[in-house]
Each structure stands twice: as C-alpha cells, then as structure tokens.
Design a protein around this motif. Structure first.
Motif, mmCIF file in Angstrom:
data_model
loop_
_atom_site.group_PDB
_atom_site.id
_atom_site.type_symbol
_atom_site.label_atom_id
_atom_site.label_comp_id
_atom_site.label_asym_id
_atom_site.label_seq_id
_atom_site.Cartn_x
_atom_site.Cartn_y
_atom_site.Cartn_z
ATOM 1 N N PRO A 143 0.808 -1.225 0.000
ATOM 2 C CA PRO A 143 0.000 0.000 0.000
ATOM 3 C C PRO A 143 0.841 1.275 0.000
ATOM 4 C CG PRO A 143 -0.818 -1.572 1.631
ATOM 5 C CD PRO A 143 0.517 -2.076 1.171
ATOM 6 N N GLY A 144 0.329 2.310 -0.667
ATOM 7 C CA GLY A 144 1.029 3.583 -0.726
ATOM 8 C C GLY A 144 0.307 4.738 -0.061
ATOM 9 N N LEU A 145 -1.014 4.591 0.165
ATOM 10 C CA LEU A 145 -1.778 5.740 0.668
ATOM 11 C C LEU A 145 -1.332 6.212 2.048
ATOM 12 C CD1 LEU A 145 -4.022 7.682 -0.185
ATOM 13 C CD2 LEU A 145 -5.644 6.212 1.020
ATOM 14 N N PRO A 146 -1.031 5.327 3.015
ATOM 15 C CA PRO A 146 -0.576 5.844 4.313
ATOM 16 C C PRO A 146 0.681 6.710 4.187
ATOM 17 C CG PRO A 146 -1.168 3.524 4.495
ATOM 18 C CD PRO A 146 -1.176 3.855 3.030
ATOM 19 N N ALA A 147 1.624 6.279 3.356
ATOM 20 C CA ALA A 147 2.846 7.070 3.161
ATOM 21 C C ALA A 147 2.527 8.419 2.530
ATOM 22 C CB ALA A 147 3.829 6.292 2.286
ATOM 23 N N ALA A 148 1.545 8.447 1.646
ATOM 24 C CA ALA A 148 1.163 9.708 1.010
ATOM 25 C C ALA A 148 0.564 10.682 2.015
ATOM 26 C CB ALA A 148 0.172 9.444 -0.121
ATOM 27 N N LEU A 149 -0.269 10.184 2.918
ATOM 28 C CA LEU A 149 -0.862 11.061 3.930
ATOM 29 C C LEU A 149 0.223 11.693 4.793
ATOM 30 C CD1 LEU A 149 -3.909 8.855 5.058
ATOM 31 C CD2 LEU A 149 -3.874 10.702 3.365
ATOM 32 N N VAL A 150 1.205 10.890 5.172
ATOM 33 C CA VAL A 150 2.309 11.409 5.976
ATOM 34 C C VAL A 150 3.126 12.431 5.182
ATOM 35 C CG1 VAL A 150 4.451 10.774 7.158
ATOM 36 C CG2 VAL A 150 2.437 9.295 7.364
ATOM 37 N N HIS A 151 3.400 12.113 3.936
ATOM 38 C CA HIS A 151 4.230 12.984 3.099
ATOM 39 C C HIS A 151 3.552 14.324 2.821
ATOM 40 C CE1 HIS A 151 7.237 13.848 -0.035
ATOM 41 N NE2 HIS A 151 6.226 14.337 -0.746
ATOM 42 N N VAL A 152 2.309 14.284 2.383
ATOM 43 C CA VAL A 152 1.603 15.521 2.036
ATOM 44 C C VAL A 152 1.426 16.387 3.275
ATOM 45 C CG1 VAL A 152 -0.587 16.468 1.193
ATOM 46 C CG2 VAL A 152 0.454 14.515 0.027
#
Length: 574
Positions: A143-152
């Motif tokens: 999965p990539g969405l959790p990392a995106a939330l943290v990054h953004v």
C-alpha cells in the motif's frame, strides 16, 4: 451550439436515469465582466461522500490549507468508502502550491513484491489465474496511501497529522451509515470477502452482511489510523501494524517481506503540461497512463471545431481519438523507474497531428487495423476529490483499492482492506485485465515496480477560469476526464460538467460504450453507418468530482456527480 447541446444532454440524461443533483450549490449572483481576481474568494471541495467533504472543511476552519484538507478528505474516504479506496491501497495527489507556483505529482501507487512474478499468476495450463490476480493476498501490492498522507501533511500542510486524521479516526470508531452502494457491492463480492477471517470480523461483526441504514464501526481501523497519526510512516510500515499485515498475508498463502513493506516510498514526479486551445492542462505522468492519453486525445481533437458538428460526427471524432490513445497506452506505458517511454513524442503536437491525419471524417477505423505491436518512435472502484483554497492552493486526488472492496481481504486486527492492484499489471501479456484493458512487456510486474494506472487527477486553467477535475471508473477514468475538460471548454459550469453523460472507447474491445440516453437512435444509426459498433444502453458509470473558479466573476463552484447520492460539493468563504 455545443454548449447548448451538452446542457440538453445533461438534463435529458439526469432525468432519464432518475437522478437528482444532490449537491447543487448556491452561487453568487453573476457579476459584470471585470479583471480576473487574484485569489479565490474562499474554499471549494467536492468529494464522493459528505463526511469526507465536511472533514476537509473542518481542517480549513482549524487554520489548515488545501493540503491539510486533502489529508482529512483522503483518510475519511478511506473509512467511509471501503468499496472504492482505503489505506490498504494507493493513489495520486496532484498539488499546486500557490506561494511558489509549483505543481507536483505525488505518486503513492502500490508496488509489487518480489514473489509476484508473471509465472505466479498462471494456472497449470499457462492461462491467467483470474482468482489469484483479483482476490486475496497475491492480488495485493504494497500500500502507498498511508505514506502519502504522511508525506503531504509533513511537507505541504500546516496542521499535525493528529489533527488532520482526527475526523477519520472518529468516524471509524463511532461508525457511519451504510449506503446502498456499499450493500450492493458487498453482495457482489460476498463469496470472496467471506473467505477471510479479518474481513468477516469487520463486515460480519453482527453475524449478517452489510445493510443500508445500519451503522458500520471499524475500531481496528481507528487504532491503525491513530498509530499513523502518532508515529507517522513507522506507524504503518513498521511495528504493530506491519507485523499484523505480514502475518495476515502469510496466513492466507501470500509472500510479503518486512523489508518490502518498510522500503515503500512515495515519489514526487514532474506533472505533464500541455496546451488545449486556451487551456493549460496539468495532469498525471506515468505510472498513470491518463495524462499521456489526455494529451494525445485533446491535441488530436484540437484540429476540429467540435461545436460546429452534429452529435454523430462529434462522437465519431472523439471516439476515434480515444481509440488511438488507448492503443498507445497499451503498447508503451509503464512505471518510469523501470521502462523507458517515448513521452516527449507521444505528447507532442506533431505526433497528435500525425494521428489526426489517420482519422477519416466519415468512417470508423477498425481497431484491429491499428497495429498491436510497437511502431518505431524516437522516443467504480476508485474515488476522487478536488479542492481549491482561498490562497489558490489546489489538490486533485484519485485513490483506489482497484476493484470493489479490493482483494476482499482485511488483515485481522488492523481494519486494513488490501488492494488488488496486481491485476493492473500485464500479468499475462496480451490478456485483458478486469477492465478489459490489455498490456504488454512495459507493464509486466517486477519487484518494487508500480503498476500502470488510469487515474487522471488534473488541473485546467485559462485566462478566465481554473478547474480541478478527476474521476474513478477504471479505464473509463481517462475518458470521463476528457469529456469533463471538453465540457468546461464548451462553457459549462462545474455541476454541469459532473453530470455530463458519458461515452467511452478503449481500442479493445472495439465498441463505443454509452450511458443510456446519451446517444439518440438517429445518432446511433449514423455511427453504425460509419462502421462503429455501438452499445448505447449501458448503465451509468463513474463518479466525477470537480471544483472551479471563475476569475472574472470571482465565483467558486463545486460539482459532484449526481450518479452518487452520498457525494457532496461545498463552497465556503473565508
């Protein structure tokens, strides 16, 4: 003429389908033409669920910006739309930072694990094992969405994750009302979902399947989101949650490694930019195929004045452009970190002119006459939301778990429903995936590789207007966005664009698909006389969400797809 025709189609299509414009918004009175405004007069958010839109507005009121709102909307959709997206999936965030003027594409697409070789998806006869490709642990990428939330949040937002994830955590713990689409989707995937212990614990918690009107609580998902809020990246990709994900995949026969999970990273990429008439289009680069296809289609279509054509010829030219773009999608595109692609050539006006020259104004080109091998070149199951804030920041985000309820598998103790994005790879070259789209070597799986996507979050901007647009719908995402941009170009407003009736062609199969009521009998007859195959009676599809800012009147508008009764568009001053 085209504007009037499109508005007539919107009205006829909505009425014939029995749909209501549930998110019609009160707009300011029209103002006299003036100089374009420097900044939007407030905030506009359009998403596929009212709770998600409200979560975004909550962040704005707390002093956040569009990027904080995006984190809140994304996480809330991950809770209330398990049929479409979730933190077990991935997505693309197209961002515009008003202060710097910079556009950035945040790639949070899922990645393949080393065990996911093409051979792993073949049965003993050498055919694609469709069950393994779409159900359970083998169908899931990292999965990539959790990392995106943290990054953004960390790089672009103002508020801490504990604040922006708070609405999603609250809704996961307290529950939300199940709506009919969740119930229907569960019914269609029930046999698969009830194979898995973790899924039964969430969706059969009271002993019976989801029913509209019931309250769905997800305490394990709330706990996972709390760990993400508290520990950031490590809260999902290391520690307690990671251990449970790895154990769940192993329990069901899959093969993920701890280093593959911990090694996931989002990637910032340069968006694609091109011109269509008076519009600058900013859109998704690979591993999305959408931006390249948009560039090809719009630049092909720029050679005609569509407003002067009757519906049959307009549809003919649009679908011929779709046909050629989808053929190139199939042959050339993949993960840019693994595949060298002739992007400059594919997105050039000269290449589009060459493709345009192959379109006969009165005859369809059979898809099997377009070669299925590379020519020499020099070089409802997803969700979307759109945001503009008062500073001029904007976000266009499309996120997904792929098919309805993804892989069908929830990792016990996490509430995380895993995606089934592995089916978006060309697992067996030349064999269509679940959306009927084929692929070849450029999109074959490899360790750490990102599967090709159709997600097409986009911005379009002219001297007088700005719009943020995107949609779900598998391979039909690209054509939904195309038709939406053509609608804006014809002068339609955001809600009219969201309601536009839809047509689609994707090279293979060689057929024009149209929602019921989109093409009248006379148009169908004319298209068939040109050599097209037409299916003019399809059910509605997609869930387009868009916001726009008219710079001359300084009016914001949010448009949410009337096909989705729980969606919400909202406009608020600051």
């Amino acid at each position: 003429m085209m504007r009037q025709a499109l508005r007539a189609l919107v009205s006829a299509s909505v009425l014939s389908a029995g749909l209501l414009l549930t998110a019609t918004l009160p707009l300011h009175a029209a103002q006299k033409a003036a100089r374009p405004a420097g900044h939007p007069p407030g905030v506009a958010i359009a998403s596929a669920h009212a709770l998600a839109t409200d979560a975004g507005m909550e962040m704005i009121r707390a002093g956040g910006n569009a990027f904080d709102a995006a984190v809140a909307v994304s996480a809330t959709l991950a809770v209330v739309e398990p049929i479409s997206s979730g933190i077990g999936g991935g997505g693309f965030f197209l961002l515009h930072d008003a202060k710097s003027g910079k556009d950035v594409f945040v790639d949070a697409r899922e990645t393949a694990v080393a065990a996911s070789t093409p051979a792993a998806y073949l049965d003993d006869k050498g055919e694609l094992n469709r069950d393994r490709a779409t159900n359970g642990p083998w169908s899931a990428g990292i999965p990539g969405l959790p990392a995106a939330l943290v990054h953004v949040s960390g790089k672009y937002g103002r508020l801490p994750l504990k604040t922006t994830l708070a609405p999603a955590i609250r809704i996961a713990r307290e529950g939300f009302e199940v709506y009919p689409r969740l119930e229907r989707g569960y019914g269609s995937r029930r046999e698969v979902m009830e194979r898995y212990r973790g899924t039964r614990e969430v969706f059969l918690a009271d002993g019976s399947p989801l029913k509209a009107g019931e309250i769905l609580k997800q305490p394990d998902l709330a706990r996972t989101l709390e760990l993400l809020a508290d520990k950031g990246f490590d809260g999902f990709y290391h520690g307690e949650v990671a251990a449970k994900l790895l154990a769940a995949v192993k329990e069901e026969g899959g093969q993920w490694r701890a280093d593959e999970l911990a090694g996931y990273r989002v990637k910032e990429r340069e968006p694609l930019h091109f011109q269509y008439r008076d519009w600058t289009v900013t859109t998704a680069p690979p591993p999305s195929s959408g931006g390249v296809a948009l560039a090809e289609m719009l630049q092909m279509l720029s050679g005609w004045d569509l407003s002067k054509l009757d519906q049959a010829h307009r549809t003919h030219l649009i679908t011929e452009a779709m046909r050629r773009a989808f053929r190139d999608r199939t042959i050339y595109l993949g993960d840019p970190d693994f595949v060298k692609m002739p992007l400059a050539r594919l997105t050039s006006v000269d290449y589009a002119a060459g493709l345009r020259a192959t379109i006969h104004p009165e005859k369809a080109t059979p898809s099997d006459l377009l070669p299925g091998q590379p020519a020499p070149l020099e070089d409802d199951e997803t969700t979307h939301f759109s945001i503009i804030d008062a500073a001029g920041n904007r976000v266009s985000t499309t996120q997904t778990v792929n098919l309805l309820y993804g892989s069908g598998m929830v990792a016990p103790g996490t509430g995380v429903l895993l995606n089934n994005e592995m089916d978006d790879f060309a697992l067996r070259p030349g064999t269509p995936n679940a959306f009927g789209v084929m692929g070849f070597a450029a999109n074959a799986p490899a360790a750490g590789k990102r599967m090709l996507s159709s997600m097409t979050p986009s911005f379009i901007e002219s001297k007088d207007k700005l719009a943020v647009i995107g949609a779900p719908g598998g391979s039909r995402i690209i054509t939904e966005v195309l038709l939406g941009i053509l609608g804006y170009d014809a002068g339609l407003g955001a809600q009219e664009v969201a309601a536009l009736p839809r047509i689609h062609h994707q090279w293979m199969p060689d057929v024009i698909s149209a929602e019921k009521g989109t093409l009248d009998a006379q148009t169908v007859t004319a298209l068939e006389a040109m050599g097209h195959k037409v299916n003019a009676g399809e059910n509605t599809w997609g869930n387009l969400q868009t916001v726009s800012w008219d710079k001359r009147s300084n009016v914001l508008e949010a448009g949410t797809d009337p096909r989705n009764p729980v969606g919400k568009g909202a406009v608020e001053g600051r």
